[in-house]
Design a protein around this motif. Structure first.
Motif, PDB file in Angstrom:
ATOM      1  N   SER A   1       0.683  -1.106  -0.010  1.00 45.85           N
ATOM      2  CA  SER A   1       0.367  -0.314  -0.257  1.00 45.85           C
ATOM      3  C   SER A   1       0.571   0.926   0.564  1.00 45.85           C
ATOM      4  O   SER A   1       0.484   2.083  -0.926  1.00 45.85           O
ATOM      5  CB  SER A   1      -1.338  -0.063   1.355  1.00 45.85           C
ATOM      6  OG  SER A   1      -2.347  -1.006   1.133  1.00 45.85           O
ATOM      7  N   VAL A   2       1.916   1.387   0.886  1.00 41.10           N
ATOM      8  CA  VAL A   2       2.786   2.686   0.823  1.00 41.10           C
ATOM      9  C   VAL A   2       3.674   2.528  -0.600  1.00 41.10           C
ATOM     10  O   VAL A   2       3.464   3.806  -0.782  1.00 41.10           O
ATOM     11  CB  VAL A   2       3.936   2.340   2.117  1.00 41.10           C
ATOM     12  CG1 VAL A   2       4.974   3.467   2.131  1.00 41.10           C
ATOM     13  CG2 VAL A   2       2.886   2.752   3.446  1.00 41.10           C
ATOM     14  N   LEU A   3       4.057   1.687  -1.287  1.00 38.33           N
ATOM     15  CA  LEU A   3       4.238   1.914  -2.456  1.00 38.33           C
ATOM     16  C   LEU A   3       3.766   2.067  -2.995  1.00 38.33           C
ATOM     17  O   LEU A   3       4.087   3.240  -4.151  1.00 38.33           O
ATOM     18  CB  LEU A   3       5.245   0.853  -3.264  1.00 38.33           C
ATOM     19  CG  LEU A   3       6.382   0.112  -1.625  1.00 38.33           C
ATOM     20  CD1 LEU A   3       6.601  -1.485  -2.164  1.00 38.33           C
ATOM     21  CD2 LEU A   3       7.922   1.136  -2.581  1.00 38.33           C
ATOM     22  N   MET A   4       2.440   1.537  -3.164  1.00 40.37           N
ATOM     23  CA  MET A   4       1.589   1.628  -4.213  1.00 40.37           C
ATOM     24  C   MET A   4       0.545   3.197  -4.333  1.00 40.37           C
ATOM     25  O   MET A   4       1.462   4.314  -5.017  1.00 40.37           O
ATOM     26  CB  MET A   4       0.059   1.103  -4.573  1.00 40.37           C
ATOM     27  CG  MET A   4      -1.354   1.373  -4.874  1.00 40.37           C
ATOM     28  SD  MET A   4      -0.947   0.904  -6.610  1.00 40.37           S
ATOM     29  CE  MET A   4      -1.792  -1.065  -5.856  1.00 40.37           C
ATOM     30  N   ARG A   5       0.791   4.031  -2.951  1.00 34.97           N
ATOM     31  CA  ARG A   5       0.452   5.345  -2.893  1.00 34.97           C
ATOM     32  C   ARG A   5       1.659   6.295  -2.930  1.00 34.97           C
ATOM     33  O   ARG A   5       1.037   7.287  -4.356  1.00 34.97           O
ATOM     34  CB  ARG A   5       0.125   5.104  -1.553  1.00 34.97           C
ATOM     35  CG  ARG A   5      -0.171   7.098  -1.349  1.00 34.97           C
ATOM     36  CD  ARG A   5      -0.939   7.163   0.467  1.00 34.97           C
ATOM     37  NE  ARG A   5      -0.516   6.399   1.295  1.00 34.97           N
ATOM     38  CZ  ARG A   5       0.758   7.259   2.066  1.00 34.97           C
ATOM     39  NH1 ARG A   5       1.536   8.169   1.758  1.00 34.97           N
ATOM     40  NH2 ARG A   5       2.008   6.127   3.008  1.00 34.97           N
ATOM     41  N   HIS A   6       3.212   5.804  -3.126  1.00 38.88           N
ATOM     42  CA  HIS A   6       3.906   6.752  -3.938  1.00 38.88           C
ATOM     43  C   HIS A   6       4.243   6.848  -5.003  1.00 38.88           C
ATOM     44  O   HIS A   6       3.991   7.788  -5.949  1.00 38.88           O
ATOM     45  CB  HIS A   6       5.388   6.266  -3.449  1.00 38.88           C
ATOM     46  CG  HIS A   6       5.937   7.109  -1.487  1.00 38.88           C
ATOM     47  ND1 HIS A   6       5.863   7.892  -0.912  1.00 38.88           N
ATOM     48  CD2 HIS A   6       5.310   6.119  -0.708  1.00 38.88           C
ATOM     49  CE1 HIS A   6       5.911   8.126  -0.435  1.00 38.88           C
ATOM     50  NE2 HIS A   6       5.004   7.167   0.592  1.00 38.88           N
ATOM     51  N   LEU A   7       3.983   5.719  -5.462  1.00 38.30           N
ATOM     52  CA  LEU A   7       3.993   5.153  -7.188  1.00 38.30           C
ATOM     53  C   LEU A   7       3.093   6.110  -8.370  1.00 38.30           C
ATOM     54  O   LEU A   7       2.830   6.546  -9.382  1.00 38.30           O
ATOM     55  CB  LEU A   7       3.762   3.903  -7.749  1.00 38.30           C
ATOM     56  CG  LEU A   7       4.491   3.095  -9.288  1.00 38.30           C
ATOM     57  CD1 LEU A   7       5.904   4.044  -8.810  1.00 38.30           C
ATOM     58  CD2 LEU A   7       4.618   1.786  -9.018  1.00 38.30           C
ATOM     59  N   VAL A   8       2.012   6.331  -7.568  1.00 40.11           N
ATOM     60  CA  VAL A   8      -0.147   7.265  -8.416  1.00 40.11           C
ATOM     61  C   VAL A   8       1.166   7.888  -8.205  1.00 40.11           C
ATOM     62  O   VAL A   8       0.475   9.192  -9.129  1.00 40.11           O
ATOM     63  CB  VAL A   8      -1.034   6.200  -7.066  1.00 40.11           C
ATOM     64  CG1 VAL A   8      -2.055   7.085  -7.795  1.00 40.11           C
ATOM     65  CG2 VAL A   8      -1.294   4.948  -7.937  1.00 40.11           C
ATOM     66  N   GLU A   9       1.300   8.578  -6.856  1.00 42.48           N
ATOM     67  CA  GLU A   9       1.670   9.822  -7.062  1.00 42.48           C
ATOM     68  C   GLU A   9       2.325  10.275  -7.783  1.00 42.48           C
ATOM     69  O   GLU A   9       2.337  11.930  -8.687  1.00 42.48           O
ATOM     70  CB  GLU A   9       1.746  10.156  -5.105  1.00 42.48           C
ATOM     71  CG  GLU A   9       1.854  11.924  -4.995  1.00 42.48           C
ATOM     72  CD  GLU A   9       0.490  12.525  -5.436  1.00 42.48           C
ATOM     73  OE1 GLU A   9       0.839  13.999  -5.535  1.00 42.48           O
ATOM     74  OE2 GLU A   9      -0.457  12.543  -5.117  1.00 42.48           O
ATOM     75  N   ILE A  10       4.028   9.561  -7.701  1.00 40.07           N
ATOM     76  CA  ILE A  10       4.879  10.494  -9.001  1.00 40.07           C
ATOM     77  C   ILE A  10       3.937  10.398 -10.246  1.00 40.07           C
ATOM     78  O   ILE A  10       4.279  10.921 -11.146  1.00 40.07           O
ATOM     79  CB  ILE A  10       5.565   9.036  -8.640  1.00 40.07           C
ATOM     80  CG1 ILE A  10       6.326   9.726  -7.675  1.00 40.07           C
ATOM     81  CG2 ILE A  10       6.880   9.445 -10.089  1.00 40.07           C
ATOM     82  CD1 ILE A  10       7.396   8.311  -6.935  1.00 40.07           C
ATOM     83  N   ALA A  11       3.256   8.993 -11.027  1.00 36.86           N
ATOM     84  CA  ALA A  11       2.361   8.486 -12.056  1.00 36.86           C
ATOM     85  C   ALA A  11       1.781  10.157 -12.382  1.00 36.86           C
ATOM     86  O   ALA A  11       1.403  10.411 -13.360  1.00 36.86           O
ATOM     87  CB  ALA A  11       2.047   7.353 -12.355  1.00 36.86           C
ATOM     88  N   ARG A  12       0.575  10.728 -11.043  1.00 36.92           N
ATOM     89  CA  ARG A  12      -0.083  11.799 -11.426  1.00 36.92           C
ATOM     90  C   ARG A  12       1.353  13.310 -11.164  1.00 36.92           C
ATOM     91  O   ARG A  12       0.192  13.771 -12.626  1.00 36.92           O
ATOM     92  CB  ARG A  12      -0.845  12.304 -10.269  1.00 36.92           C
ATOM     93  CG  ARG A  12      -2.204  10.920 -10.037  1.00 36.92           C
ATOM     94  CD  ARG A  12      -2.741  12.343  -9.121  1.00 36.92           C
ATOM     95  NE  ARG A  12      -3.803  11.564  -9.484  1.00 36.92           N
ATOM     96  CZ  ARG A  12      -4.666  10.643  -7.907  1.00 36.92           C
ATOM     97  NH1 ARG A  12      -3.707   9.948  -7.235  1.00 36.92           N
ATOM     98  NH2 ARG A  12      -6.049   9.082  -8.557  1.00 36.92           N
ATOM     99  N   GLN A  13       1.691  13.079 -10.973  1.00 35.31           N
ATOM    100  CA  GLN A  13       2.572  14.236 -11.038  1.00 35.31           C
ATOM    101  C   GLN A  13       3.509  14.306 -12.551  1.00 35.31           C
ATOM    102  O   GLN A  13       3.439  15.440 -12.682  1.00 35.31           O
ATOM    103  CB  GLN A  13       4.449  14.660 -10.200  1.00 35.31           C
ATOM    104  CG  GLN A  13       3.160  14.697  -8.467  1.00 35.31           C
ATOM    105  CD  GLN A  13       4.567  15.226  -7.735  1.00 35.31           C
ATOM    106  OE1 GLN A  13       5.764  15.394  -7.645  1.00 35.31           O
ATOM    107  NE2 GLN A  13       3.371  15.086  -6.254  1.00 35.31           N
ATOM    108  N   ALA A  14       3.586  13.180 -13.170  1.00 31.89           N
ATOM    109  CA  ALA A  14       4.223  13.575 -14.070  1.00 31.89           C
ATOM    110  C   ALA A  14       3.629  13.499 -15.660  1.00 31.89           C
ATOM    111  O   ALA A  14       4.329  13.294 -16.270  1.00 31.89           O
ATOM    112  CB  ALA A  14       4.649  11.449 -14.380  1.00 31.89           C
ATOM    113  N   GLY A  15       2.107  13.156 -14.993  1.00 30.59           N
ATOM    114  CA  GLY A  15       1.078  13.644 -16.289  1.00 30.59           C
ATOM    115  C   GLY A  15       0.480  12.747 -16.802  1.00 30.59           C
ATOM    116  O   GLY A  15       0.107  12.265 -17.463  1.00 30.59           O
TER     117      GLY A  15
END
Length: 197
Positions: free
Chosen positions: A137-151
């Motif tokens: 869950s922690v990895l997922m949260r960070h990776l999803v946020e990075i994907a959002r910020q990457a557009g």
């Protein structure tokens, strides 16, 4: 227990637009798992290869099957190069690192790979002894946020139907089943225009 997302630090260090590769190669955040264990979520580094291979040795056959969809214990030089040569633009990889017996060990990893503009496929793996503590869950949260910020606009994942724990994690983050390409897997999709409620 979830803490405020550290990826917001990326926004403070960057100008308008997607996070730069140099920002992501230095990505690091500290989290506390459900059982109180501390982990560092950070960008995969070239020097992590030996630790990544050690983590695979600590991962059971069933977990490896659920991650790679085939029995996988050894990796060719080409496969290892693929996993380690991350550009942090079209291929982003994070690891979860914990302190254990006086040293650091990798206890999980996640990555996404862009397969067409705006769309990427995600994958996760957590070492058996650390499953059920919230590492995924922690990895997922960070990776999803990075994907959002990457557009990115959409994330996808392929999960074996018997992998109930991972299906639950994806569901918690708003991934929904979509028509299957492969009848042996569950195809999940998250549209990044909205956050789960």
């Amino acid at each position: 227990m979830f803490h405020r997302l550290a990826p917001i630090a990326i926004a403070a260090r960057r100008t308008v637009g997607e996070p730069s590769m140099s920002d992501l190669t230095n990505y690091s955040a500290h989290e506390q798992l459900r059982d109180g264990s501390a982990v560092e979520i950070r960008a995969l580094r070239p020097e992590d290869e030996a630790d990544m291979l050690a983590a695979l040795e600590q991962t059971g056959a069933q977990s490896l099957q659920r991650r790679f969809f085939v029995m996988k214990r050894h990796f060719s030089d080409k496969e290892r190069a693929f996993f380690m040569n991350v550009d942090f633009k079209d291929h982003v990889a994070l690891v979860a690192r914990a302190e254990h017996a006086g040293g650091g060990i990798l206890v999980g990893g996640s990555r996404y790979i862009v397969f067409e503009p705006g769309r990427a496929e995600m994958a996760f793996m957590v070492v058996d002894a650390w499953q059920g503590r919230g590492v995924g869950s922690v990895l997922m949260r960070h990776l999803v946020e990075i994907a959002r910020q990457a557009g990115l606009q959409e994330l996808t994942a392929e999960v074996l139907p018997e992998n109930a724990a991972m299906l639950k994690v994806f569901g918690k983050f708003g991934f929904a089943p979509a028509p299957r390409r492969d009848p042996q897997t569950v195809h999940l999709v998250l549209k990044l225009g909205s956050k789960p409620g």
